[in-house]
Design a protein around this motif. Structure first.
Motif, PDB file in Angstrom:
ATOM      1  N   HIS A 133      51.476   6.373  -6.569  1.00 10.78           N
ATOM      2  CA  HIS A 133      52.835   6.856  -6.342  1.00 10.78           C
ATOM      3  C   HIS A 133      52.908   7.706  -5.082  1.00 10.78           C
ATOM      4  CE1 HIS A 133      56.851   8.339  -7.150  1.00 10.78           C
ATOM      5  NE2 HIS A 133      56.399   9.571  -6.988  1.00 10.78           N
ATOM      6  N   SER A 138      52.088   0.737  -5.101  1.00 13.03           N
ATOM      7  CA  SER A 138      51.747   0.341  -6.459  1.00 13.03           C
ATOM      8  C   SER A 138      51.355  -1.125  -6.531  1.00 13.03           C
ATOM      9  CB  SER A 138      52.940   0.603  -7.391  1.00 13.03           C
ATOM     10  OG  SER A 138      53.214   1.982  -7.475  1.00 13.03           O
ATOM     11  N   GLN A 395      65.457  -8.180  -2.150  1.00 11.69           N
ATOM     12  CA  GLN A 395      65.371  -6.961  -1.343  1.00 11.69           C
ATOM     13  C   GLN A 395      66.151  -7.085  -0.036  1.00 11.69           C
ATOM     14  OE1 GLN A 395      61.122  -6.908  -1.285  1.00 11.69           O
ATOM     15  NE2 GLN A 395      60.974  -6.125  -3.379  1.00 11.69           N
ATOM     16  N   SER A 407      63.258  -1.502  -8.485  1.00 12.34           N
ATOM     17  CA  SER A 407      61.836  -1.516  -8.852  1.00 12.34           C
ATOM     18  C   SER A 407      61.506  -2.838  -9.540  1.00 12.34           C
ATOM     19  CB  SER A 407      61.504  -0.341  -9.761  1.00 12.34           C
ATOM     20  OG  SER A 407      62.234  -0.426 -10.971  1.00 12.34           O
ATOM     21  N   ASN A 408      60.221  -3.166  -9.599  1.00 12.43           N
ATOM     22  CA  ASN A 408      59.800  -4.384 -10.286  1.00 12.43           C
ATOM     23  C   ASN A 408      58.524  -4.101 -11.068  1.00 12.43           C
ATOM     24  OD1 ASN A 408      57.619  -4.667  -8.321  1.00 12.43           O
ATOM     25  ND2 ASN A 408      59.163  -5.454  -6.905  1.00 12.43           N
ATOM     26  N   GLY A 411      56.335  -1.299  -9.836  1.00 12.97           N
ATOM     27  CA  GLY A 411      56.841   0.049  -9.665  1.00 12.97           C
ATOM     28  C   GLY A 411      57.870   0.160  -8.565  1.00 12.97           C
ATOM     29  N   ASP A 412      57.939   1.346  -7.940  1.00 11.70           N
ATOM     30  CA  ASP A 412      58.949   1.626  -6.924  1.00 11.70           C
ATOM     31  C   ASP A 412      58.741   0.758  -5.686  1.00 11.70           C
ATOM     32  OD1 ASP A 412      60.063   3.566  -8.545  1.00 11.70           O
ATOM     33  OD2 ASP A 412      58.860   5.182  -7.683  1.00 11.70           O
ATOM     34  N   VAL A 413      59.853   0.424  -5.041  1.00  9.72           N
ATOM     35  CA  VAL A 413      59.847  -0.419  -3.845  1.00  9.72           C
ATOM     36  C   VAL A 413      60.416   0.388  -2.690  1.00  9.72           C
ATOM     37  CG1 VAL A 413      60.764  -2.522  -2.797  1.00  9.72           C
ATOM     38  CG2 VAL A 413      60.054  -2.527  -5.201  1.00  9.72           C
ATOM     39  N   TYR A 414      59.745   0.322  -1.529  1.00  5.84           N
ATOM     40  CA  TYR A 414      60.136   1.136  -0.376  1.00  5.84           C
ATOM     41  C   TYR A 414      60.570   0.297   0.821  1.00  5.84           C
ATOM     42  CZ  TYR A 414      57.785   4.709  -3.120  1.00  5.84           C
ATOM     43  OH  TYR A 414      57.414   5.568  -4.124  1.00  5.84           O
TER      44      TYR A 414
END
Length: 467
Positions: A133, A138, A395, A407-408, A411-414
């Motif tokens: 994180h 992730s 996205q 998120s998928n 986890g979090d997507v940036y």
């Protein structure tokens, strides 16, 4: 005969020095399979257990011998991991995480004269926080030991029984089983700290139908050994629609919504080449989950659900498939992991409902025998992970709308996710009986499978011991 019981093994601290040599040899001997150097090689599926392994404190003043004589095998293991990034990633940080695990295996033939019956129980207690994180990645998960276990004193990982028939040529397992402990499992892959291939691969293990340690599915596995060097495994598991199988503690096995099933099958071959009996493990398999999952991109009309505002299309069923291998190339000792070993594989998943489409890996492992450190281990690994076209289109829709990325499974997507590559090298030092200290370096291209953050250089280490 044994089931998939594990502490150091699938508590993500596998194959550290003695675990890779002594423990593997003991496991196969306990299964009734002679080891290389004794005129034969192990046969059947690679499903390890800790019973018969060494302990830091030896025989516990005679207690271990007393228990083993009655068919009771008790193990307590500690794993502490430290990891930090020296460059790149979302933030610069360093993290400590760890766990204590307790495993109880019972041979009911010794305890109560019930032939061919074993029971297994594994619980863990964890602490620390997620390095993935803070790094912003992730997808590859550079750390092993953090996650998915809940803030409870004793999280249930596995609780099941094994019953063997026809001199262990047929083994039936029933109970709460981490599916990846049996299927698409390579114990040697846990020599590496990056968890994407330990001990089974992403993407399969991050989906409800294929969840692995420390999450168990209620189900059954049938293992058949038609010849000495081949096996066939089939399994059926209840699929939980919840974020945690068995709830946050793992003990709430009678969850609601368990009406769907995941069916798994794997074929394996364990050859031994040449006069040195160079052992290999080759396996191919797949699973199918008949649950309905939302399409990552399409609405009911096949367009972007984010742009149209319509509900996501529901897909009937999802699948994952794999080919995995490890092969000894050069032997430098009698142990089954005592030599130069190539390890690799490829895994696929249904990309319109799973965010990662495919994953490839290749690596080398070597024991320390050539430099007079037989219980040390060194390894290098390369991994390539490609995200699915559907999640990329989703996205890109978020980007066009100026809305946060969803998120998928990872986890979090940036950012828009395309691919990530990981280069890893480690050296594990044998400190004492059943105890090792590992030093690890990883270089991550496109952390989180995006170009949002700079490539990350990560250093870390882990301390493992079996009390």
């Amino acid at each position: 005969m044994t089931g998939a019981c594990f502490i150091l093994l699938s508590s993500q601290a596998l194959a550290q020095s003695e675990t890779a040599k002594t423990e593997f040899s003991n496991n196969y001997e306990a299964m009734g399979f002679p080891i290389a150097g004794q005129g034969a090689v192990p046969i059947g599926p690679l499903v390890p257990s800790l019973y018969g392994n060494p302990h830091l404190f030896g025989d516990w003043g005679g207690a271990q011998s007393w228990l083993k004589d009655r068919g009771i095998f008790l193990n307590i293991a500690l794993n502490e991991e430290y990891m930090g990034n020296i460059t790149g990633g979302r933030t610069r940080d360093n993290v400590l995480a760890g766990q204590v695990a307790a495993e109880l295996d019972v041979d009911w033939q010794k305890l109560a004269n019930v032939p061919g019956l074993w029971t297994h129980l594994l619980v863990i207690n964890g602490h620390g926080r997620s390095f993935s994180h803070t790094l912003g990645d992730s997808v590859s998960n550079p750390e092993q030991i953090y996650g998915a276990r809940g803030n409870v004193v004793a999280h249930l990982v596995a609780m099941y029984l094994d019953k063997s028939f026809l001199h262990d040529r047929i083994i039936l397992s029933l109970g709460a089983i981490p599916t990846g402990t049996f299927f698409n499992f390579d114990a040697l892959a846990c020599s590496f700290m990056n968890v994407s291939v330990c001990g089974n691969f992403a993407p399969g293990k991050y989906t409800p139908g294929g969840r692995d340690w420390p999450s168990a599915n209620i189900g059954a596995v049938l293992r058949v050994r038609p010849t000495e060097r081949t096996y066939i495994m089939g399994g059926i598991f209840a699929v939980s629609p919840h974020a945690y199988n068995g709830g946050i503690s793992g003990w709430a096995l009678a969850q609601d919504g368990l009406g769907k099933l995941s069916s798994q099958v794997e074929l394996g071959w364990t050859p031994a080449f040449g006069k040195d009996k160079l052992l290999g493990h080759y396996k191919i398999g797949m699973w199918y989950d008949n649950s309905r999952y939302p399409n990552l991109y399409e609405d009911r009309n096949g367009q972007s659900f984010l742009l149209s505002g319509l509900p996501q299309r529901k897909q009937s069923g999802t699948w994952s498939a794999w080919f995995m291998f490890n092969q000894m190339l050069m032997r430098n000792g009698d142990g089954i992991a005592n030599g130069l070993i190539a390890i690799g594989g490829v895994g696929y998943a249904q990309g319109n409902v799973v965010a990662m489409r495919d994953h490839e890996w290749i690596g080398l492992l070597e024991s320390g025998t050539p430099w007079n450190r037989p219980l040390d281990q060194i390894g290098v690994m390369f991994q390539n992970m490609n995200m699915s076209r559907s999640v990329r289109l989703q996205q890109e829709s978020s980007l066009a709308l100026g809305t946060p990325f969803l998120s998928n499974q990872w986890g979090d997507v940036y950012g828009v996710q395309k691919w990530e590559r990981v280069y890893e090298a480690f050296y594990s030092v044998h400190l004492a009986r059943a105890t090792a200290l590992q030093f690890d370096f990883q270089y991550l291209q496109h952390p989180g499978a995006t170009t949002t953050f700079e490539d990350a250089a990560v250093i870390g280490g882990q301390f493992t011991t079996n009390f």
